[in-house]
Structure formats: C-alpha cells, structure tokens
Motif scaffolding. Structure first.
Motif, PDB file in Angstrom:
ATOM      1  N   PRO A  14      60.818  -1.585 -21.354  1.00  0.00           N
ATOM      2  CA  PRO A  14      61.214  -0.951 -22.620  1.00  0.00           C
ATOM      3  C   PRO A  14      62.260  -1.779 -23.356  1.00  0.00           C
ATOM      4  N   GLU A  15      62.260  -1.694 -24.667  1.00  0.00           N
ATOM      5  CA  GLU A  15      63.231  -2.443 -25.458  1.00  0.00           C
ATOM      6  C   GLU A  15      64.639  -1.921 -25.202  1.00  0.00           C
ATOM      7  N   CYS A  16      65.605  -2.827 -25.325  1.00  0.00           N
ATOM      8  CA  CYS A  16      67.004  -2.445 -25.108  1.00  0.00           C
ATOM      9  C   CYS A  16      67.890  -3.279 -26.020  1.00  0.00           C
ATOM     10  N   ASP A  17      69.104  -2.789 -26.254  1.00  0.00           N
ATOM     11  CA  ASP A  17      70.038  -3.484 -27.147  1.00  0.00           C
ATOM     12  C   ASP A  17      70.417  -4.854 -26.599  1.00  0.00           C
ATOM     13  N   ALA A  18      70.620  -4.948 -25.276  1.00  0.00           N
ATOM     14  CA  ALA A  18      71.035  -6.220 -24.695  1.00  0.00           C
ATOM     15  C   ALA A  18      69.988  -7.297 -24.935  1.00  0.00           C
ATOM     16  N   GLU A  19      68.709  -6.921 -24.837  1.00  0.00           N
ATOM     17  CA  GLU A  19      67.637  -7.884 -25.069  1.00  0.00           C
ATOM     18  C   GLU A  19      67.674  -8.407 -26.504  1.00  0.00           C
ATOM     19  N   LYS A  20      67.899  -7.527 -27.451  1.00  0.00           N
ATOM     20  CA  LYS A  20      67.945  -7.938 -28.859  1.00  0.00           C
ATOM     21  C   LYS A  20      69.139  -8.851 -29.131  1.00  0.00           C
ATOM     22  N   GLN A  32      67.376 -15.061 -23.084  1.00  0.00           N
ATOM     23  CA  GLN A  32      66.908 -16.255 -22.376  1.00  0.00           C
ATOM     24  C   GLN A  32      67.723 -16.532 -21.120  1.00  0.00           C
ATOM     25  N   GLN A  33      68.462 -15.526 -20.648  1.00  0.00           N
ATOM     26  CA  GLN A  33      69.342 -15.716 -19.502  1.00  0.00           C
ATOM     27  C   GLN A  33      69.077 -14.671 -18.427  1.00  0.00           C
ATOM     28  N   TRP A  34      69.382 -15.072 -17.175  1.00  0.00           N
ATOM     29  CA  TRP A  34      69.158 -14.198 -16.035  1.00  0.00           C
ATOM     30  C   TRP A  34      70.479 -13.587 -15.569  1.00  0.00           C
ATOM     31  N   PHE A  35      70.375 -12.326 -15.098  1.00  0.00           N
ATOM     32  CA  PHE A  35      71.567 -11.606 -14.653  1.00  0.00           C
ATOM     33  C   PHE A  35      71.285 -10.875 -13.347  1.00  0.00           C
ATOM     34  N   ASN A  36      72.259 -10.956 -12.436  1.00  0.00           N
ATOM     35  CA  ASN A  36      72.254 -10.164 -11.223  1.00  0.00           C
ATOM     36  C   ASN A  36      72.924  -8.833 -11.551  1.00  0.00           C
ATOM     37  N   LEU A  37      72.151  -7.748 -11.537  1.00  0.00           N
ATOM     38  CA  LEU A  37      72.659  -6.430 -11.926  1.00  0.00           C
ATOM     39  C   LEU A  37      72.881  -5.550 -10.701  1.00  0.00           C
ATOM     40  N   ASN A  38      73.332  -6.157  -9.621  1.00  0.00           N
ATOM     41  CA  ASN A  38      73.616  -5.427  -8.390  1.00  0.00           C
ATOM     42  C   ASN A  38      74.680  -4.371  -8.651  1.00  0.00           C
ATOM     43  N   SER A  39      74.392  -3.140  -8.272  1.00  0.00           N
ATOM     44  CA  SER A  39      75.326  -2.031  -8.523  1.00  0.00           C
ATOM     45  C   SER A  39      76.592  -2.153  -7.696  1.00  0.00           C
ATOM     46  N   ILE A  65      63.098  -7.012  -8.240  1.00  0.00           N
ATOM     47  CA  ILE A  65      63.803  -5.963  -7.501  1.00  0.00           C
ATOM     48  C   ILE A  65      63.944  -6.445  -6.063  1.00  0.00           C
ATOM     49  N   CYS A  66      65.147  -6.352  -5.527  1.00  0.00           N
ATOM     50  CA  CYS A  66      65.443  -6.868  -4.191  1.00  0.00           C
ATOM     51  C   CYS A  66      65.904  -5.723  -3.285  1.00  0.00           C
ATOM     52  N   ASN A  67      65.486  -5.798  -2.028  1.00  0.00           N
ATOM     53  CA  ASN A  67      65.835  -4.749  -1.068  1.00  0.00           C
ATOM     54  C   ASN A  67      66.189  -5.348   0.275  1.00  0.00           C
ATOM     55  N   TYR A  68      67.270  -4.818   0.864  1.00  0.00           N
ATOM     56  CA  TYR A  68      67.650  -5.197   2.222  1.00  0.00           C
ATOM     57  C   TYR A  68      68.422  -4.038   2.850  1.00  0.00           C
ATOM     58  N   LYS A  69      67.886  -3.548   3.984  1.00  0.00           N
ATOM     59  CA  LYS A  69      68.545  -2.463   4.720  1.00  0.00           C
ATOM     60  C   LYS A  69      68.928  -1.302   3.815  1.00  0.00           C
ATOM     61  N   GLU A  70      67.947  -0.794   3.087  1.00  0.00           N
ATOM     62  CA  GLU A  70      68.086   0.394   2.251  1.00  0.00           C
ATOM     63  C   GLU A  70      68.982   0.187   1.024  1.00  0.00           C
ATOM     64  N   HIS A  71      69.252  -1.047   0.676  1.00  0.00           N
ATOM     65  CA  HIS A  71      69.990  -1.308  -0.571  1.00  0.00           C
ATOM     66  C   HIS A  71      69.062  -1.995  -1.567  1.00  0.00           C
ATOM     67  N   TRP A  72      69.030  -1.455  -2.785  1.00  0.00           N
ATOM     68  CA  TRP A  72      68.187  -1.971  -3.847  1.00  0.00           C
ATOM     69  C   TRP A  72      69.057  -2.507  -4.981  1.00  0.00           C
ATOM     70  N   PHE A  73      68.628  -3.606  -5.575  1.00  0.00           N
ATOM     71  CA  PHE A  73      69.298  -4.060  -6.806  1.00  0.00           C
ATOM     72  C   PHE A  73      68.332  -4.889  -7.640  1.00  0.00           C
ATOM     73  N   THR A  74      68.685  -5.045  -8.908  1.00  0.00           N
ATOM     74  CA  THR A  74      67.820  -5.691  -9.899  1.00  0.00           C
ATOM     75  C   THR A  74      68.357  -7.039 -10.323  1.00  0.00           C
ATOM     76  N   VAL A  75      67.448  -7.973 -10.520  1.00  0.00           N
ATOM     77  CA  VAL A  75      67.746  -9.256 -11.168  1.00  0.00           C
ATOM     78  C   VAL A  75      66.830  -9.328 -12.379  1.00  0.00           C
ATOM     79  N   ARG A  76      67.425  -9.368 -13.581  1.00  0.00           N
ATOM     80  CA  ARG A  76      66.608  -9.259 -14.793  1.00  0.00           C
ATOM     81  C   ARG A  76      66.958 -10.336 -15.806  1.00  0.00           C
ATOM     82  N   LYS A  77      65.947 -10.714 -16.561  1.00  0.00           N
ATOM     83  CA  LYS A  77      66.122 -11.649 -17.663  1.00  0.00           C
ATOM     84  C   LYS A  77      66.372 -10.870 -18.947  1.00  0.00           C
ATOM     85  N   LEU A  78      67.460 -11.207 -19.623  1.00  0.00           N
ATOM     86  CA  LEU A  78      67.812 -10.586 -20.904  1.00  0.00           C
ATOM     87  C   LEU A  78      67.998 -11.697 -21.917  1.00  0.00           C
TER      88      LEU A  78
END
Length: 336
Positions: free
Chosen positions: A170-176, A128-135, A113-126
């Motif tokens: 938690p488990e998710c469809d993308a992970e499967k 075997q690959q990594w994704f920037n899930l910035n809103s 989880i990354c934060n800068y100046k009140e902005h939050w976003f997620t970088v997650r592994k799904l």
C-alpha cells in the motif's frame, strides 16, 4: 526520519510490529491477528476431525496449545501469511529453490520479513533506500545497497528464516517523500534499553548536502565501511607490532656484535670510531656482505655469539636475583 513509520516493541507482539512496519501504518491489532489465528486453529481442528472425533490423534490435538498463537502475543508464519493475503501479498522463502532459481538481486525486491526464535522484523525499501525496521531498535536503520546482500547473508548464518514479499504494498507517506529526497544517517539506532550515550566511532562528515531533505541531514556510515575501518585499524595494529618486534630484533643483533669485528658494517650505520673496520675488507658501501668472506662471520660463529650473549644475560639475571635476595635477608642485631 520522522516520515518512516516504525512501531517499537511492546511485549511479544513482534509479529504485529513486523506487519505494521512493513505496511507503514497501524493496520493490524493483536485482536485482529488473534482472530486470524483462531480461524486457522478451527480449520486445523476440522481437518483432524475428519479422521474421527474419538481417535487418539484428535484427542491429542485438542489437548495441545495453539500452534498459531500464544498468550505472550506470538503469532505463527501462517497468521502472518494470511494477514498479508488480505492485501494481495505473498511470502516466498528467500533460500528456496523457487526463488534462488530466479537469480534476482535482493536490491530489486521491495521488502523482506525475517524470523528467528519467534521474533519477526521487516526490512523494507522506501524510495530508493533500504531500512531495517526491527521493532527492537530505537528507530529505522539505514542499509546501503552494497551491504544489503551481506546483511541478509549474515542473518541466514545466524539462523534466521527470510521471506521475500511479493505484490503491491500500500502507498505510504515515507515512500512518496523518499522518492524525492535521500535519508542520510550518521548514528545508527541502538537496541531498545541500551545506554543512550552514542560513541563517536560512527561520526562522519556529510559531503552531500544537496541530497538532503528537511530533518534528514545525517549521513550513515555503512556497515561494510565500518568493517573496512575495523580491518584497517587491525592491520595498523599488526604493522605496529611487527615494527616493534623488528626493532627488538635489531637491538639484540647490535648488542651481540663486538666493536672489533671486521666487515660487520651491514647493520651498523653509525659504527664506533674505535672499531677495527678495515677499509679493504671488501664490504660494499651499501652494506652488502658479498665481499671478502674471511672478514665475515660464519653461521656457526653467529650462533655461538648469540648463545654466549643469552648465557651472559641469564647469568646477569641470576646474579641480580641473588643480590636482591641477599638484601632482603634479616641482618640480625645491630651490634653483630
């Protein structure tokens, strides 16, 4: 990449989007996060009241706005931490001594989880690959394993605080799905609000069709590969500039040389027939000038001829400017 849950930015609810993108579902609403923030505010108020409800510190605390949320939809790290605690997840500061002492490779983690100046976003592994899930992006952005560490280092350099997620997500469809197939992305998502037109600089031919899943046929151009391409392009430009400068220098040298100079075939592969080049000058056929030094120009002679050349050029330029000025002067009446 339709299987990946990606909640896009609405208002200032980036903390909500960050949590839901991390958990891959609509797990939290603004109301639920506000409830957590209010609970934290109450706990802080009770601690301040222990020093006396009539103290100046307590009165000042009551007058201050909440540090855990505001009207725009911002939520603090404490709210996010408590929300993740419901799922048995905890946050560890990425650059803390505790984490750095583990010497863990970032690709072996599950999410950040990354934060800068009140902005939050997620970088997650799904999978075997990594994704920037910035809103703020129009969609998930694929990050290669080789670029992940550079990506996190760049965020830190820009002032981001990065937290490692520890615990079982938690488990998710993308992970499967992504455990079976690999996503290939050709064009990276843009920031929301940017022009939808995509440049062709990110195009790349897909070379691994067997690794594709349905609807996931796009192949990404990794950011480190993009940087390499830019570096190569810049190096080619530098080489072209150097070539042009070398050509210019050679042209100046040739223009300064007199056709009657003996032993000067070094830089003149096509010497004029009328030049007085001595066959016994001692100059080798390879163009070296290590032969008869009497037929070679000294450094002082070369300097004088170069200076004479530039003096002639300056004189010609002055004469041309004077002639042009003379042409532009009014000539008076036609009969005079």
């Amino acid at each position: 990449m339709d299987a990946i849950f990606h909640e896009k930015q609405e208002g200032s609810l980036c903390a909500q989007h960050c949590l839901n993108n991390l958990l891959q579902g609509e797990y939290f609403t603004p109301v639920e996060l506000s409830s957590i923030a209010q609970q934290l505010d109450e706990e802080e108020r009770m601690r301040m009241a222990e020093g006396g409800v009539t103290s100046d510190e307590y009165r000042t605390f009551l007058q201050q706005p909440s540090g855990n949320m505001d009207d725009s939809g911002f939520f603090s790290i404490q709210v996010i931490s408590n929300a993740l605690g419901v799922w048995g997840l905890e946050l560890i500061l990425f650059n803390s001594r505790e984490y750095q002492g583990l010497m863990t490779n970032p690709i072996n983690e599950k999410a950040f989880i990354c934060n800068y100046k009140e902005h939050w976003f997620t970088v997650r592994k799904l999978g075997q690959q990594w994704f920037n899930l910035n809103s703020l992006l129009t969609g998930p952005e694929l990050i290669s394993d080789t670029y992940l560490a550079l990506f996190l280092a760049q965020l830190q350099q820009e002032g981001y605080s990065i937290f490692v997620i520890r615990g079982n997500l938690p488990e998710c469809d993308a992970e499967k799905i992504l455990k079976i197939v690999r996503v290939e992305q050709q064009q990276r998502p843009k920031l929301i609000g940017e022009d939808d037109a995509q440049t062709s600089s990110g195009l790349r031919v897909n070379l691994n069709p067997k690794d594709q899943g349905p609807g996931l046929e796009e192949r990404p151009l990794d950011s480190d590969e993009e940087q390499l391409r830019k570096a190569l392009a810049l190096s080619r430009q530098d080489m072209e500039v150097e070539d042009e400068e070398a050509d210019l220098r050679r042209a100046i040298q040739l223009s300064m040389q007199e056709p009657t100079i003996s032993g000067s075939t070094t830089s003149m592969p096509c010497a004029p027939k009328e030049s007085n080049v001595s066959a016994t000058s001692g100059t080798s056929s390879t163009g070296s000038i290590g032969g008869n030094q009497e037929n070679s120009l000294s450094a002082e002679e070369i300097r004088r001829k170069r200076q004479a050349y530039f003096d002639r050029q300056a004189q010609l330029n002055t004469q041309a400017a004077a002639a042009q000025q003379q042409d532009t002067k009014p000539t008076g009446s036609d009969g005079q």
